[in-house]
Design an enzyme around this catalytic site. Structure first.
Site, PDB file in Angstrom:
ATOM      1  N   LYS A 160      -9.797   1.013  -2.882  1.00  0.00           N
ATOM      2  CA  LYS A 160     -10.015   0.451  -1.546  1.00  0.00           C
ATOM      3  C   LYS A 160     -11.437   0.729  -1.056  1.00  0.00           C
ATOM      4  CE  LYS A 160      -7.865   0.681   3.076  1.00  0.00           C
ATOM      5  NZ  LYS A 160      -6.815   1.394   3.850  1.00  0.00           N
ATOM      6  N   CYS A 206      -5.034  -3.496   2.583  1.00  0.00           N
ATOM      7  CA  CYS A 206      -4.820  -3.255   4.017  1.00  0.00           C
ATOM      8  C   CYS A 206      -6.074  -3.487   4.869  1.00  0.00           C
ATOM      9  CB  CYS A 206      -4.254  -1.846   4.225  1.00  0.00           C
ATOM     10  SG  CYS A 206      -3.367  -1.649   5.803  1.00  0.00           S
ATOM     11  N   GLU A 266       0.848  -1.184   0.000  1.00  0.00           N
ATOM     12  CA  GLU A 266       0.000   0.000   0.000  1.00  0.00           C
ATOM     13  C   GLU A 266       0.894   1.248   0.000  1.00  0.00           C
ATOM     14  OE1 GLU A 266      -3.907   1.593   2.497  1.00  0.00           O
ATOM     15  OE2 GLU A 266      -2.325   0.541   3.580  1.00  0.00           O
TER      16      GLU A 266
END
Length: 275
Positions: A112, A153, A40
């Site tokens: 995301k 993440c 990330e």
């Protein structure tokens, strides 16, 4: 098929981060990797929102991404940039993952979905949604003979996403991350192994690691987990490096036959409690 998880210590200068990444991609390719995942915030790990705004480039014609496409073609390898910040029209950013094919073309992107908004006792409120806009679509893409599922993440704390990806055919789950040290020590391994076990999938997690120029410290410990939940490769440190493993799609089939959880899942209702 050999895959690589590239562990980095990204800073505030996109060109410096790209310069650090280039030899690691070359190392992965020389070792036979057909797919390489970076962490990330690969291209810039910002100190604050204003600093991010001052350097984040538009997605179209992005200078570092253009170079990554050239490297993917040069190495004849799928190169998966775990994420970078992309400016949006509302003043926020997308935390976007970008997969390049071995021809150097963009094969897929993913924004995301799950953003960390929390009020933590004794600390200031954290609002990732003040800087980033959440994505709305789960994404899979073909990587050689495998189907890849995308995540970033904090997504790893939401098993429903990985269940949906597996039901869409994903056999390898990508988890680029920048985990803090305390949460990494407590949750990193168990969450990633759980995502592999419950979906019968490989998981490749490429991490940021060490003390960054923005003052943050990240956990490192990039790892690759097989569909039975076994860690087949791991960095036991937070230093930059290239982690390699060979994966076999047959193990996905075998794990899903032994524990057919995806096939056995059923819808259900939860009765409301009476007042």
């Amino acid at each position: 098929m050999k895959i690589a998880a590239i562990q980095m210590r990204s800073g505030l200068d996109p060109e410096a981060n790209l310069a650090a990444l280039e030899p690691m991609l070359a190392e992965a390719a020389a070792a036979g990797a057909r797919y390489a995942l970076t962490p990330e915030v690969t291209m810039i790990f910002p100190e604050n929102r204003d600093q991010l705004r001052s350097v984040a480039a538009p997605f179209e014609g992005h200078p570092q991404l253009r170079r990554i496409g050239e490297l993917a073609r040069q190495h004849n390898m799928f190169v998966h940039i775990g994420s970078l910040a992309v400016p949006l029209e509302d003043g926020r950013f997308a935390n976007r993952s970008v997969l390049f094919s071995p021809t150097g073309e963009i094969a897929a992107t993913y924004d995301k979905i799950h953003l960390f908004d929390a009020d933590i006792a004794g600390l200031n409120a954290y609002r990732e949604s003040a800087t980033y806009r959440a994505g709305e679509e789960a994404v899979t893409a073909e990587v050689g003979d495998l189907r890849l599922g995308f995540s970033i993440c904090y997504d790893m704390r939401f098993p429903r996403l990985y269940n949906a990806l597996a039901n869409a055919g994903a056999e390898l789950m990508a988890v680029p991350a920048a985990f803090t040290v305390p949460t990494g020590q407590a949750h990193w391994h168990v969450l990633l192994r759980a995502r592999a076990i419950e979906t019968g999938s490989y998981v490749v997690a490429a991490a940021q690691g060490g003390q960054h120029a923005n003052g943050r410290a990240t956990y490192g410990h990039s790892l690759i987990v097989d569909p039975w939940g076994r860690i087949v490769a791991e960095f036991a440190h937070d230093e930059p490096g290239v982690l390699m493993a060979e994966i076999d799609p047959k193990q996905v089939t075998e794990a899903r036959q032994r524990i057919p959880a995806l096939r056995n899942a059923r819808d259900f209702v939860v009765p409301r409690l009476q007042d």
